[in-house]
Design a protein around this motif. Structure first.
Motif, mmCIF file in Angstrom:
data_model
loop_
_atom_site.group_PDB
_atom_site.id
_atom_site.type_symbol
_atom_site.label_atom_id
_atom_site.label_comp_id
_atom_site.label_asym_id
_atom_site.label_seq_id
_atom_site.Cartn_x
_atom_site.Cartn_y
_atom_site.Cartn_z
ATOM 1 N N ASP A 140 0.840 -1.203 0.000
ATOM 2 C CA ASP A 140 0.000 0.000 0.000
ATOM 3 C C ASP A 140 0.875 1.254 0.000
ATOM 4 N N ALA A 141 1.973 1.215 0.761
ATOM 5 C CA ALA A 141 2.829 2.389 0.924
ATOM 6 C C ALA A 141 3.669 2.683 -0.310
ATOM 7 N N TRP A 142 3.825 1.716 -1.216
ATOM 8 C CA TRP A 142 4.623 1.942 -2.425
ATOM 9 C C TRP A 142 3.855 2.769 -3.447
ATOM 10 N N HIS A 143 2.579 2.982 -3.214
ATOM 11 C CA HIS A 143 1.749 3.818 -4.079
ATOM 12 C C HIS A 143 1.512 5.126 -3.328
ATOM 13 N N SER A 144 2.101 6.199 -3.801
ATOM 14 C CA SER A 144 2.109 7.446 -3.041
ATOM 15 C C SER A 144 0.714 7.965 -2.750
ATOM 16 N N LEU A 145 -0.257 7.598 -3.572
ATOM 17 C CA LEU A 145 -1.618 8.065 -3.356
ATOM 18 C C LEU A 145 -2.204 7.542 -2.045
ATOM 19 N N SER A 146 -1.709 6.399 -1.558
ATOM 20 C CA SER A 146 -2.241 5.826 -0.315
ATOM 21 C C SER A 146 -2.013 6.763 0.866
ATOM 22 N N GLY A 147 -0.794 7.260 1.021
ATOM 23 C CA GLY A 147 -0.516 8.210 2.088
ATOM 24 C C GLY A 147 -1.306 9.485 1.926
ATOM 25 N N ASP A 191 9.090 9.900 2.811
ATOM 26 C CA ASP A 191 8.314 10.644 1.820
ATOM 27 C C ASP A 191 6.866 10.816 2.262
ATOM 28 N N ILE A 192 6.260 9.750 2.796
ATOM 29 C CA ILE A 192 4.871 9.852 3.264
ATOM 30 C C ILE A 192 4.760 10.867 4.388
ATOM 31 N N ALA A 193 5.675 10.781 5.350
ATOM 32 C CA ALA A 193 5.608 11.653 6.521
ATOM 33 C C ALA A 193 5.862 13.106 6.146
ATOM 34 N N GLU A 194 6.917 13.359 5.372
ATOM 35 C CA GLU A 194 7.323 14.739 5.085
ATOM 36 C C GLU A 194 6.366 15.426 4.127
ATOM 37 N N GLU A 195 5.874 14.719 3.120
ATOM 38 C CA GLU A 195 4.969 15.346 2.157
ATOM 39 C C GLU A 195 3.656 15.771 2.803
ATOM 40 N N HIS A 196 3.171 14.974 3.745
ATOM 41 C CA HIS A 196 1.843 15.222 4.296
ATOM 42 C C HIS A 196 1.856 15.776 5.713
ATOM 43 N N GLY A 197 3.043 15.877 6.326
ATOM 44 C CA GLY A 197 3.110 16.386 7.683
ATOM 45 C C GLY A 197 2.421 15.475 8.678
ATOM 46 N N VAL A 198 2.727 14.178 8.630
ATOM 47 C CA VAL A 198 2.130 13.194 9.534
ATOM 48 C C VAL A 198 3.243 12.360 10.169
ATOM 49 N N PHE A 199 2.926 11.738 11.286
ATOM 50 C CA PHE A 199 3.798 10.709 11.846
ATOM 51 C C PHE A 199 3.543 9.394 11.102
ATOM 52 N N VAL A 200 4.589 8.615 10.901
ATOM 53 C CA VAL A 200 4.453 7.279 10.312
ATOM 54 C C VAL A 200 5.260 6.302 11.150
ATOM 55 N N THR A 201 4.615 5.239 11.597
ATOM 56 C CA THR A 201 5.323 4.154 12.271
ATOM 57 C C THR A 201 5.410 2.972 11.312
ATOM 58 N N PHE A 202 6.601 2.413 11.187
ATOM 59 C CA PHE A 202 6.855 1.289 10.291
ATOM 60 C C PHE A 202 7.262 0.091 11.132
ATOM 61 N N SER A 203 6.434 -0.969 11.089
ATOM 62 C CA SER A 203 6.704 -2.179 11.857
ATOM 63 C C SER A 203 6.903 -3.331 10.876
ATOM 64 N N ASN A 204 8.105 -3.915 10.880
ATOM 65 C CA ASN A 204 8.448 -4.942 9.904
ATOM 66 C C ASN A 204 8.820 -6.253 10.604
#
Length: 299
Positions: A140-147, A191-204
């Motif tokens: 989902d995150a590889w498609h910039s429109l999702s963020g 990119d998701i966080a900076e473009e939209h001004g949001v926090f992003v947590t990545f759990s892998n």
């Protein structure tokens, strides 16, 4: 896996300060490369919440309130999905606040998801006691429109859960530890966080499964695209971090890209509708060189 998660939730609930939300990776309840075993391992969101609550109570005895984001193979309306749920535990009966069903299913290279699960077709933010959140799962995150969709729906924090195997050379010249895939994920999250001004947590996921190695390297990204915390590569770890949602307003004031997007959105909708409807390029329009009498003819 649920028993282990129950123990980790108990540990998080006794931290000082106590954890508000605990996030687990994509398909953490079963493992990722189960292929045809999905049909036997998939559960309803209600079953997942019940069993996770039972594991948490068994590990802690008298449970304290804690929210959890957990990836699982879901059975919903007699169809199988790769999903992630947001569940509230320790306040009586477990409460499901949201279920996100993965929209983009990789079926290439070493991935074969669409043979075993169906695509979700919704991507919405949701309210929690602490603010508004959204969930994305891996591709989902590889498609910039999702963020973008999540941010336009007023998400303040995006939980990104992944089961991304290690790929690419290591060491490299950049400062990101781990294989090349870790550096690529960091760029996506930033990119998701900076473009939209949001926090992003990545759990892998981390560890070995089906002959594939998962590197871990989970992280927390701030709304300026700044890494706020990073888990180790190759080792299991509990990454603990505190965020201030007030940082969102400060970041968006400095870089108001989301506000600009909202302003342009009506025109973008028209453009997307035209592209989807016509698949024909609009004629190019421009002003020619003015004539001697300063007349301008439009072409």
């Amino acid at each position: 896996n649920l028993a282990r998660m129950g123990g980790l939730l108990a540990r998080a609930a006794t931290l000082t300060p106590r954890a508000t939300v605990v996030q687990f990776p994509e398909t953490a309840a079963t493992g990722y490369f189960v292929e045809g075993g999905v049909r036997d391992l998939a559960v309803t969101a209600g079953e997942l919440a019940r069993d996770l609550d039972a594991a948490y109570r068994k590990a802690l005895g008298e449970p304290l309130p804690v929210d959890v984001v957990v990836g699982f193979y879901e059975k919903w309306r007699d169809t199988l999905y790769n999903s992630a749920a947001y569940v509230r535990l320790g306040t009586g009966e477990p409460e499901i606040l949201h279920v996100h069903r993965k929209n983009f299913l990789p079926t290439y290279g070493l991935f074969d998801e669409e043979r075993f699960v169906e695509r979700g077709h919704e991507m919405r933010a949701f309210d929690t006691p602490w603010g508004r959140a959204a969930i994305l799962v891996c591709e989902d995150a590889w498609h910039s429109l999702s963020g973008t969709v999540a941010a336009l729906d007023d998400a303040q924090l995006i939980f990104l859960s992944s089961a991304a195997p290690a790929r690419g050379v290591w060491p490299r010249d950049d400062a990101t530890p781990g294989p090349a895939s870790v550096a690529r994920w960091e760029r996506l999250v930033r990119d998701i966080a900076e473009e939209h001004g949001v926090f992003v947590t990545f759990s892998n996921l981390v560890g070995s499964e089906g002959g594939k190695m998962f590197p871990g390297a989970s992280m927390l990204m701030g709304p300026r695209g700044d890494v706020r915390g990073r888990a180790p590569v190759w080792d299991e770890a509990m990454l603990v971090a505190t965020i201030d949602l007030g940082d969102l307003a400060r970041a968006r004031a400095d870089t108001p890209l989301l506000a600009d997007l909202r302003t342009a959105l009506p025109h973008l909708r028209e453009l997307l509708d035209a592209v989807d409807r016509d698949h024909v390029r609009s004629p190019v329009e421009w002003d020619p060189v003015p004539t001697s009498d300063n007349e301008i003819r439009n072409t």
